[in-house]
Design a protein around this motif. Structure first.
Motif, PDB file in Angstrom:
ATOM      1  N   ILE A  42      20.534  21.439 -38.635  1.00  0.00           N
ATOM      2  CA  ILE A  42      20.167  21.305 -37.357  1.00  0.00           C
ATOM      3  C   ILE A  42      20.105  21.845 -36.453  1.00  0.00           C
ATOM      4  O   ILE A  42      21.158  22.156 -36.339  1.00  0.00           O
ATOM      5  N   ASN A  43      18.793  22.419 -36.238  1.00  0.00           N
ATOM      6  CA  ASN A  43      19.148  24.215 -35.293  1.00  0.00           C
ATOM      7  C   ASN A  43      18.367  22.936 -33.931  1.00  0.00           C
ATOM      8  O   ASN A  43      17.194  23.495 -34.217  1.00  0.00           O
ATOM      9  N   VAL A  44      18.951  22.890 -33.232  1.00  0.00           N
ATOM     10  CA  VAL A  44      18.674  21.925 -31.693  1.00  0.00           C
ATOM     11  C   VAL A  44      19.048  23.482 -30.445  1.00  0.00           C
ATOM     12  O   VAL A  44      19.905  22.628 -30.383  1.00  0.00           O
ATOM     13  N   GLU A  45      18.323  23.338 -30.183  1.00  0.00           N
ATOM     14  CA  GLU A  45      18.777  24.629 -28.534  1.00  0.00           C
ATOM     15  C   GLU A  45      18.573  23.150 -27.265  1.00  0.00           C
ATOM     16  O   GLU A  45      17.370  23.343 -27.012  1.00  0.00           O
ATOM     17  N   LEU A  46      19.363  21.888 -26.810  1.00  0.00           N
ATOM     18  CA  LEU A  46      19.492  21.621 -25.607  1.00  0.00           C
ATOM     19  C   LEU A  46      18.812  21.952 -24.685  1.00  0.00           C
ATOM     20  O   LEU A  46      17.667  22.015 -23.877  1.00  0.00           O
ATOM     21  N   GLU A  47      19.962  23.348 -24.583  1.00  0.00           N
ATOM     22  CA  GLU A  47      18.947  23.538 -22.955  1.00  0.00           C
ATOM     23  C   GLU A  47      17.574  24.754 -22.804  1.00  0.00           C
ATOM     24  O   GLU A  47      17.535  24.331 -23.837  1.00  0.00           O
ATOM     25  N   ASN A  48      17.346  23.876 -21.876  1.00  0.00           N
ATOM     26  CA  ASN A  48      15.881  25.147 -21.701  1.00  0.00           C
ATOM     27  C   ASN A  48      15.146  24.144 -22.325  1.00  0.00           C
ATOM     28  O   ASN A  48      13.379  24.559 -22.625  1.00  0.00           O
ATOM     29  N   SER A  49      14.987  22.909 -22.993  1.00  0.00           N
ATOM     30  CA  SER A  49      13.979  22.481 -23.524  1.00  0.00           C
ATOM     31  C   SER A  49      13.372  21.031 -23.110  1.00  0.00           C
ATOM     32  O   SER A  49      13.629  20.552 -21.542  1.00  0.00           O
ATOM     33  N   SER A  50      11.739  20.380 -23.645  1.00  0.00           N
ATOM     34  CA  SER A  50      11.264  19.697 -23.227  1.00  0.00           C
ATOM     35  C   SER A  50      11.522  18.351 -23.702  1.00  0.00           C
ATOM     36  O   SER A  50      11.618  18.858 -25.029  1.00  0.00           O
ATOM     37  N   ILE A  51      12.121  17.759 -23.168  1.00  0.00           N
ATOM     38  CA  ILE A  51      12.442  16.079 -24.220  1.00  0.00           C
ATOM     39  C   ILE A  51      11.430  14.881 -23.674  1.00  0.00           C
ATOM     40  O   ILE A  51      11.291  14.350 -22.407  1.00  0.00           O
ATOM     41  N   LEU A  52      11.114  14.723 -24.933  1.00  0.00           N
ATOM     42  CA  LEU A  52      10.027  13.251 -25.086  1.00  0.00           C
ATOM     43  C   LEU A  52      11.021  11.782 -25.069  1.00  0.00           C
ATOM     44  O   LEU A  52      11.780  11.989 -26.554  1.00  0.00           O
ATOM     45  N   ASP A  53      10.767  11.417 -24.437  1.00  0.00           N
ATOM     46  CA  ASP A  53      12.441   9.723 -24.235  1.00  0.00           C
ATOM     47  C   ASP A  53      10.967   8.877 -24.729  1.00  0.00           C
ATOM     48  O   ASP A  53      11.355   7.975 -23.273  1.00  0.00           O
ATOM     49  N   LEU A  54      10.825   7.844 -25.984  1.00  0.00           N
ATOM     50  CA  LEU A  54      10.075   7.002 -26.114  1.00  0.00           C
ATOM     51  C   LEU A  54      11.103   5.679 -25.607  1.00  0.00           C
ATOM     52  O   LEU A  54      11.901   5.413 -26.349  1.00  0.00           O
ATOM     53  N   PHE A  55      10.235   4.947 -25.328  1.00  0.00           N
ATOM     54  CA  PHE A  55      10.368   3.615 -25.298  1.00  0.00           C
ATOM     55  C   PHE A  55      11.737   4.014 -24.647  1.00  0.00           C
ATOM     56  O   PHE A  55      13.072   3.015 -25.332  1.00  0.00           O
ATOM     57  N   SER A  56      11.662   4.604 -23.449  1.00  0.00           N
ATOM     58  CA  SER A  56      12.520   4.507 -22.474  1.00  0.00           C
ATOM     59  C   SER A  56      14.188   3.535 -21.749  1.00  0.00           C
ATOM     60  O   SER A  56      15.388   4.235 -21.751  1.00  0.00           O
ATOM     61  N   GLY A  57      13.228   3.186 -21.256  1.00  0.00           N
ATOM     62  CA  GLY A  57      14.520   1.659 -20.940  1.00  0.00           C
ATOM     63  C   GLY A  57      15.142   2.208 -19.682  1.00  0.00           C
ATOM     64  O   GLY A  57      14.188   2.831 -19.075  1.00  0.00           O
ATOM     65  N   SER A  58      16.225   2.657 -19.422  1.00  0.00           N
ATOM     66  CA  SER A  58      16.647   2.539 -18.746  1.00  0.00           C
ATOM     67  C   SER A  58      17.186   4.062 -18.609  1.00  0.00           C
ATOM     68  O   SER A  58      16.969   5.073 -17.217  1.00  0.00           O
ATOM     69  N   GLY A  59      16.163   4.882 -19.283  1.00  0.00           N
ATOM     70  CA  GLY A  59      16.185   6.732 -19.439  1.00  0.00           C
ATOM     71  C   GLY A  59      17.658   7.281 -19.277  1.00  0.00           C
ATOM     72  O   GLY A  59      17.383   7.988 -19.638  1.00  0.00           O
ATOM     73  N   SER A  60      18.152   6.643 -19.729  1.00  0.00           N
ATOM     74  CA  SER A  60      20.043   7.469 -20.618  1.00  0.00           C
ATOM     75  C   SER A  60      19.934   8.533 -21.349  1.00  0.00           C
ATOM     76  O   SER A  60      20.013   9.411 -21.248  1.00  0.00           O
ATOM     77  N   PHE A  61      19.037   8.352 -22.117  1.00  0.00           N
ATOM     78  CA  PHE A  61      18.168   9.031 -23.472  1.00  0.00           C
ATOM     79  C   PHE A  61      18.020  10.995 -22.480  1.00  0.00           C
ATOM     80  O   PHE A  61      18.821  11.470 -22.300  1.00  0.00           O
ATOM     81  N   GLY A  62      16.833  10.838 -22.202  1.00  0.00           N
ATOM     82  CA  GLY A  62      16.299  11.645 -20.993  1.00  0.00           C
ATOM     83  C   GLY A  62      17.047  11.825 -20.608  1.00  0.00           C
ATOM     84  O   GLY A  62      17.345  12.959 -19.723  1.00  0.00           O
ATOM     85  N   ILE A  63      17.838  11.200 -19.530  1.00  0.00           N
ATOM     86  CA  ILE A  63      18.788  11.762 -18.456  1.00  0.00           C
ATOM     87  C   ILE A  63      20.331  12.279 -19.018  1.00  0.00           C
ATOM     88  O   ILE A  63      20.161  13.308 -18.350  1.00  0.00           O
ATOM     89  N   GLU A  64      20.708  11.889 -19.985  1.00  0.00           N
ATOM     90  CA  GLU A  64      21.744  12.756 -20.916  1.00  0.00           C
ATOM     91  C   GLU A  64      20.920  13.568 -21.228  1.00  0.00           C
ATOM     92  O   GLU A  64      21.974  15.057 -20.736  1.00  0.00           O
ATOM     93  N   CYS A  65      20.211  14.249 -21.540  1.00  0.00           N
ATOM     94  CA  CYS A  65      19.835  15.531 -22.184  1.00  0.00           C
ATOM     95  C   CYS A  65      19.475  16.072 -20.382  1.00  0.00           C
ATOM     96  O   CYS A  65      19.865  17.861 -20.646  1.00  0.00           O
ATOM     97  N   LEU A  66      18.963  15.919 -19.520  1.00  0.00           N
ATOM     98  CA  LEU A  66      18.675  16.551 -17.936  1.00  0.00           C
ATOM     99  C   LEU A  66      20.042  16.826 -17.728  1.00  0.00           C
ATOM    100  O   LEU A  66      20.179  18.308 -17.334  1.00  0.00           O
ATOM    101  N   SER A  67      21.412  15.921 -18.182  1.00  0.00           N
ATOM    102  CA  SER A  67      22.657  16.673 -17.461  1.00  0.00           C
ATOM    103  C   SER A  67      22.787  17.820 -18.371  1.00  0.00           C
ATOM    104  O   SER A  67      23.619  18.629 -18.381  1.00  0.00           O
ATOM    105  N   ARG A  68      22.839  17.319 -19.861  1.00  0.00           N
ATOM    106  CA  ARG A  68      22.892  19.036 -20.646  1.00  0.00           C
ATOM    107  C   ARG A  68      22.197  19.966 -20.815  1.00  0.00           C
ATOM    108  O   ARG A  68      22.802  20.837 -21.423  1.00  0.00           O
ATOM    109  N   GLY A  69      22.020  20.011 -20.218  1.00  0.00           N
ATOM    110  CA  GLY A  69      20.675  21.275 -19.447  1.00  0.00           C
ATOM    111  C   GLY A  69      19.457  21.678 -20.429  1.00  0.00           C
ATOM    112  O   GLY A  69      18.512  22.522 -19.770  1.00  0.00           O
ATOM    113  N   ALA A  70      18.526  19.804 -19.836  1.00  0.00           N
ATOM    114  CA  ALA A  70      16.635  20.045 -20.592  1.00  0.00           C
ATOM    115  C   ALA A  70      16.265  20.660 -18.972  1.00  0.00           C
ATOM    116  O   ALA A  70      16.889  20.143 -18.019  1.00  0.00           O
ATOM    117  N   ASP A  71      15.325  21.328 -19.953  1.00  0.00           N
ATOM    118  CA  ASP A  71      14.191  21.757 -18.392  1.00  0.00           C
ATOM    119  C   ASP A  71      13.476  20.444 -17.970  1.00  0.00           C
ATOM    120  O   ASP A  71      13.102  20.871 -16.528  1.00  0.00           O
TER     121      ASP A  71
END
Length: 102
Positions: A42-71
């Motif tokens: 799997i070749n995924v570059e998280l930095e500067n990416s746009s993340i789709l967090d479906l069924f977000s709930g508390s948003g933990s996945f999307g916020i984790e991605c933002l924390s790790r450099g997602a745009d």
């Protein structure tokens, strides 16, 4: 529940009080990000990416991605209590400029 890595590392998240939303556990998030970072298949570059967090709930996945450099992160949730918690989490991390409300 907390943020595992990145600029928000160690910060706690607000969670819904009822059982209608099941948060993504830290160990599961850690496994997902380890797989994305270290997999040879799997070749995924998280930095500067746009993340789709479906069924977000508390948003933990999307916020984790933002924390790790997602745009940016797009959060989708239809349960009103979870939406309120998600807003609270985003405001507490001051990342409101990096997400879209739908």
């Amino acid at each position: 529940m907390r943020i595992i890595a990145g600029k928000f590392k160690g910060k706690k998240l607000f969670l819904p009080k009822d059982k209608n939303t099941r948060p993504l556990k830290d160990i599961v998030k850690e496994s997902i990000f380890n797989l994305l970072k270290h997999s040879k298949k799997i070749n995924v570059e998280l930095e500067n990416s746009s993340i789709l967090d479906l069924f977000s709930g508390s948003g933990s996945f999307g916020i984790e991605c933002l924390s790790r450099g997602a745009d940016s992160a797009y959060f989708f949730e239809n349960y009103q209590e979870a939406i309120e918690i998600l807003k609270k989490n985003l405001l507490s991390f001051k990342e409101e400029q990096n997400y879209k409300k739908t």
